[in-house]
Design a protein around this motif. Structure first.
Motif, PDB file in Angstrom:
ATOM      1  N   ARG A  56     -10.976  30.765  46.839  1.00  0.00           N
ATOM      2  CA  ARG A  56      -9.915  30.946  45.854  1.00  0.00           C
ATOM      3  C   ARG A  56      -8.858  29.843  45.989  1.00  0.00           C
ATOM      4  NH1 ARG A  56      -9.206  37.514  46.755  1.00  0.00           N
ATOM      5  NH2 ARG A  56     -11.304  38.084  46.033  1.00  0.00           N
ATOM      6  N   LEU A  57      -8.560  29.469  47.212  1.00  0.00           N
ATOM      7  CA  LEU A  57      -7.628  28.355  47.415  1.00  0.00           C
ATOM      8  C   LEU A  57      -8.230  27.055  46.907  1.00  0.00           C
ATOM      9  CD1 LEU A  57      -4.974  27.203  48.507  1.00  0.00           C
ATOM     10  CD2 LEU A  57      -6.123  26.898  50.716  1.00  0.00           C
ATOM     11  N   GLU A  58      -9.509  26.826  47.155  1.00  0.00           N
ATOM     12  CA  GLU A  58     -10.156  25.594  46.697  1.00  0.00           C
ATOM     13  C   GLU A  58     -10.110  25.495  45.171  1.00  0.00           C
ATOM     14  OE1 GLU A  58     -11.166  22.910  48.398  1.00  0.00           O
ATOM     15  OE2 GLU A  58     -10.147  24.013  50.003  1.00  0.00           O
ATOM     16  N   ASN A  77       4.696  40.876  42.198  1.00  0.00           N
ATOM     17  CA  ASN A  77       5.475  41.988  42.742  1.00  0.00           C
ATOM     18  C   ASN A  77       5.193  42.045  44.235  1.00  0.00           C
ATOM     19  OD1 ASN A  77       6.380  42.737  40.232  1.00  0.00           O
ATOM     20  ND2 ASN A  77       5.252  44.664  40.134  1.00  0.00           N
ATOM     21  N   THR A  78       6.192  41.752  45.029  1.00  0.00           N
ATOM     22  CA  THR A  78       5.984  41.822  46.472  1.00  0.00           C
ATOM     23  C   THR A  78       7.327  42.061  47.155  1.00  0.00           C
ATOM     24  OG1 THR A  78       4.872  40.781  48.343  1.00  0.00           O
ATOM     25  CG2 THR A  78       6.189  39.342  46.924  1.00  0.00           C
ATOM     26  N   ASN A  79       7.314  42.077  48.464  1.00  0.00           N
ATOM     27  CA  ASN A  79       8.512  42.429  49.223  1.00  0.00           C
ATOM     28  C   ASN A  79       8.539  41.652  50.527  1.00  0.00           C
ATOM     29  OD1 ASN A  79       7.173  44.259  51.427  1.00  0.00           O
ATOM     30  ND2 ASN A  79       6.316  44.933  49.472  1.00  0.00           N
ATOM     31  N   ALA A  80       9.669  41.681  51.178  1.00  0.00           N
ATOM     32  CA  ALA A  80       9.878  40.854  52.366  1.00  0.00           C
ATOM     33  C   ALA A  80       8.906  41.189  53.499  1.00  0.00           C
ATOM     34  CB  ALA A  80      11.320  40.990  52.851  1.00  0.00           C
ATOM     35  N   LEU A  81       8.635  42.462  53.735  1.00  0.00           N
ATOM     36  CA  LEU A  81       7.709  42.842  54.814  1.00  0.00           C
ATOM     37  C   LEU A  81       6.317  42.288  54.559  1.00  0.00           C
ATOM     38  CD1 LEU A  81       8.699  46.547  55.602  1.00  0.00           C
ATOM     39  CD2 LEU A  81       8.969  44.582  57.128  1.00  0.00           C
ATOM     40  N   HIS A  82       5.859  42.378  53.337  1.00  0.00           N
ATOM     41  CA  HIS A  82       4.524  41.862  53.022  1.00  0.00           C
ATOM     42  C   HIS A  82       4.464  40.343  53.150  1.00  0.00           C
ATOM     43  CE1 HIS A  82       2.976  45.574  50.553  1.00  0.00           C
ATOM     44  NE2 HIS A  82       2.968  45.764  51.860  1.00  0.00           N
ATOM     45  N   ILE A  83       5.481  39.660  52.661  1.00  0.00           N
ATOM     46  CA  ILE A  83       5.470  38.203  52.754  1.00  0.00           C
ATOM     47  C   ILE A  83       5.589  37.752  54.210  1.00  0.00           C
ATOM     48  CG2 ILE A  83       6.777  36.111  52.184  1.00  0.00           C
ATOM     49  CD1 ILE A  83       4.930  37.144  49.957  1.00  0.00           C
ATOM     50  N   PRO A 136      -3.021  31.600  57.395  1.00  0.00           N
ATOM     51  CA  PRO A 136      -2.658  30.214  57.715  1.00  0.00           C
ATOM     52  C   PRO A 136      -2.546  29.302  56.493  1.00  0.00           C
ATOM     53  CG  PRO A 136      -4.394  31.009  59.174  1.00  0.00           C
ATOM     54  CD  PRO A 136      -4.241  32.028  58.097  1.00  0.00           C
ATOM     55  N   ILE A 137      -3.222  29.651  55.409  1.00  0.00           N
ATOM     56  CA  ILE A 137      -3.223  28.772  54.237  1.00  0.00           C
ATOM     57  C   ILE A 137      -2.103  29.100  53.252  1.00  0.00           C
ATOM     58  CG2 ILE A 137      -5.693  28.290  54.398  1.00  0.00           C
ATOM     59  CD1 ILE A 137      -6.189  30.365  52.218  1.00  0.00           C
ATOM     60  N   TYR A 138      -1.187  29.988  53.629  1.00  0.00           N
ATOM     61  CA  TYR A 138      -0.149  30.426  52.683  1.00  0.00           C
ATOM     62  C   TYR A 138       0.699  29.263  52.171  1.00  0.00           C
ATOM     63  CZ  TYR A 138       4.000  32.708  50.775  1.00  0.00           C
ATOM     64  OH  TYR A 138       5.044  33.087  49.960  1.00  0.00           O
ATOM     65  N   GLU A 139       1.176  28.399  53.052  1.00  0.00           N
ATOM     66  CA  GLU A 139       2.034  27.296  52.615  1.00  0.00           C
ATOM     67  C   GLU A 139       1.265  26.317  51.727  1.00  0.00           C
ATOM     68  OE1 GLU A 139       5.245  27.048  52.817  1.00  0.00           O
ATOM     69  OE2 GLU A 139       5.413  28.913  53.961  1.00  0.00           O
ATOM     70  N   GLU A 140       0.002  26.096  52.048  1.00  0.00           N
ATOM     71  CA  GLU A 140      -0.841  25.233  51.219  1.00  0.00           C
ATOM     72  C   GLU A 140      -1.027  25.854  49.838  1.00  0.00           C
ATOM     73  OE1 GLU A 140      -5.122  22.857  51.679  1.00  0.00           O
ATOM     74  OE2 GLU A 140      -4.580  24.465  53.085  1.00  0.00           O
ATOM     75  N   PHE A 141      -1.223  27.156  49.821  1.00  0.00           N
ATOM     76  CA  PHE A 141      -1.331  27.913  48.569  1.00  0.00           C
ATOM     77  C   PHE A 141      -0.053  27.779  47.751  1.00  0.00           C
ATOM     78  CE2 PHE A 141      -0.180  32.169  46.788  1.00  0.00           C
ATOM     79  CZ  PHE A 141      -1.077  32.209  45.739  1.00  0.00           C
ATOM     80  N   LYS A 142       1.074  27.994  48.398  1.00  0.00           N
ATOM     81  CA  LYS A 142       2.368  27.944  47.712  1.00  0.00           C
ATOM     82  C   LYS A 142       2.622  26.565  47.102  1.00  0.00           C
ATOM     83  CE  LYS A 142       7.223  29.152  48.499  1.00  0.00           C
ATOM     84  NZ  LYS A 142       8.211  29.636  49.503  1.00  0.00           N
ATOM     85  N   PHE A 143       2.189  25.534  47.792  1.00  0.00           N
ATOM     86  CA  PHE A 143       2.410  24.154  47.350  1.00  0.00           C
ATOM     87  C   PHE A 143       1.690  23.855  46.038  1.00  0.00           C
ATOM     88  CE2 PHE A 143       1.111  19.634  47.373  1.00  0.00           C
ATOM     89  CZ  PHE A 143       2.363  19.042  47.374  1.00  0.00           C
ATOM     90  N   CYS A 144       0.658  24.622  45.704  1.00  0.00           N
ATOM     91  CA  CYS A 144      -0.117  24.382  44.490  1.00  0.00           C
ATOM     92  C   CYS A 144       0.645  24.743  43.214  1.00  0.00           C
ATOM     93  CB  CYS A 144      -1.421  25.169  44.527  1.00  0.00           C
ATOM     94  SG  CYS A 144      -2.605  24.588  45.763  1.00  0.00           S
ATOM     95  N   PHE A 145       1.730  25.499  43.346  1.00  0.00           N
ATOM     96  CA  PHE A 145       2.418  25.997  42.163  1.00  0.00           C
ATOM     97  C   PHE A 145       3.653  25.177  41.817  1.00  0.00           C
ATOM     98  CE2 PHE A 145      -0.022  29.592  43.722  1.00  0.00           C
ATOM     99  CZ  PHE A 145      -0.549  30.101  42.551  1.00  0.00           C
ATOM    100  N   ASP A 146       3.883  25.080  40.510  1.00  0.00           N
ATOM    101  CA  ASP A 146       5.101  24.435  40.024  1.00  0.00           C
ATOM    102  C   ASP A 146       6.304  25.361  40.161  1.00  0.00           C
ATOM    103  OD1 ASP A 146       3.994  21.850  38.754  1.00  0.00           O
ATOM    104  OD2 ASP A 146       2.702  23.410  37.925  1.00  0.00           O
TER     105      ASP A 146
END
Length: 202
Positions: free
Chosen positions: A85-87, A105-111, A119-129
């Motif tokens: 999905r990341l690819e 829809n999310t919350n601080a505990l989940h994030i 581990p790929i969360y920051e890489e995932f986040k970087f894909c978005f404008d």
């Protein structure tokens, strides 16, 4: 022509087990949630109360529940982030054809759990404008105002926008505003198949 794609997070990219929290809570004799606690959950998702206030609400209502046990139960819904999905998302970003927006829809505990365990969360986040989390922008789906907020903030035309989400209520709210949608059936469909399933839009 679609110029912007708005993606949900849970069960679109991050696999969820939506029954897990309730199963965990039942071991602490927590049955169905009261209307009051459902409203507390919504307030927490909108960032209107802190994590400590949120946790306290539960352990006050259910004296057998500890802070640690509740956090474990609350986060048990979060499972994994399949690499394919990341690819797919990285290739989509690299194409440069679309503005990509996350709307979750999310919350601080989940994030916090995701940051610690995916581990790929920051890489995932970087894909978005743009990366919109309900507890940070104080809006939540399916309320119409969250879609109006995203459209306005990014100067988007609904007819040029596609929204991908696994929850029917969220899809219906977006459609009222004229946004194109894909109601992704989690467990039966994969986000990587977007362009084959919604080929009529591209």
């Amino acid at each position: 022509m679609i110029k912007t794609i708005i993606f949900d997070f849970g069960d679109v990219f991050l696999t969820l087990d939506k029954s897990a929290t309730q199963k965990h809570m039942e071991s602490y004799e927590v049955a169905e949630l009261s209307e009051e606690l459902i409203m507390v959950n919504a307030s927490y998702e909108k960032g209107l109360i802190s994590s400590s206030e949120f946790i306290q609400q539960y352990i006050t209502c259910f004296p057998g529940l500890t802070k640690e046990a509740f956090i474990e139960a609350w986060n048990s819904i979060l499972i994994e982030f399949p690499a394919e999905r990341l690819e797919f998302l990285k290739q989509l970003k690299a194409s440069g054809k679309y503005t990509l927006i996350l709307l979750s829809n999310t919350n601080a505990l989940h994030i916090d759990w995701v940051k610690a365990n995916i581990p790929i969360y920051e890489e995932f986040k970087f894909c978005f404008d743009q990366f919109y989390l309900s507890h940070e922008i104080h809006h939540r789906k399916p309320n119409r105002d969250i879609f109006e907020y995203v459209l306005s903030e990014n100067e988007l035309l609904p007819e040029e926008t596609l929204f991908v989400d696994d929850t029917q209520d969220h899809i219906l709210s977006a459609e009222i505003l004229g946004i194109h949608t894909w109601h992704l059936q989690a467990g039966k469909e994969e986000v990587v198949d977007l362009f084959s399933i919604k080929s009529n839009l591209f």
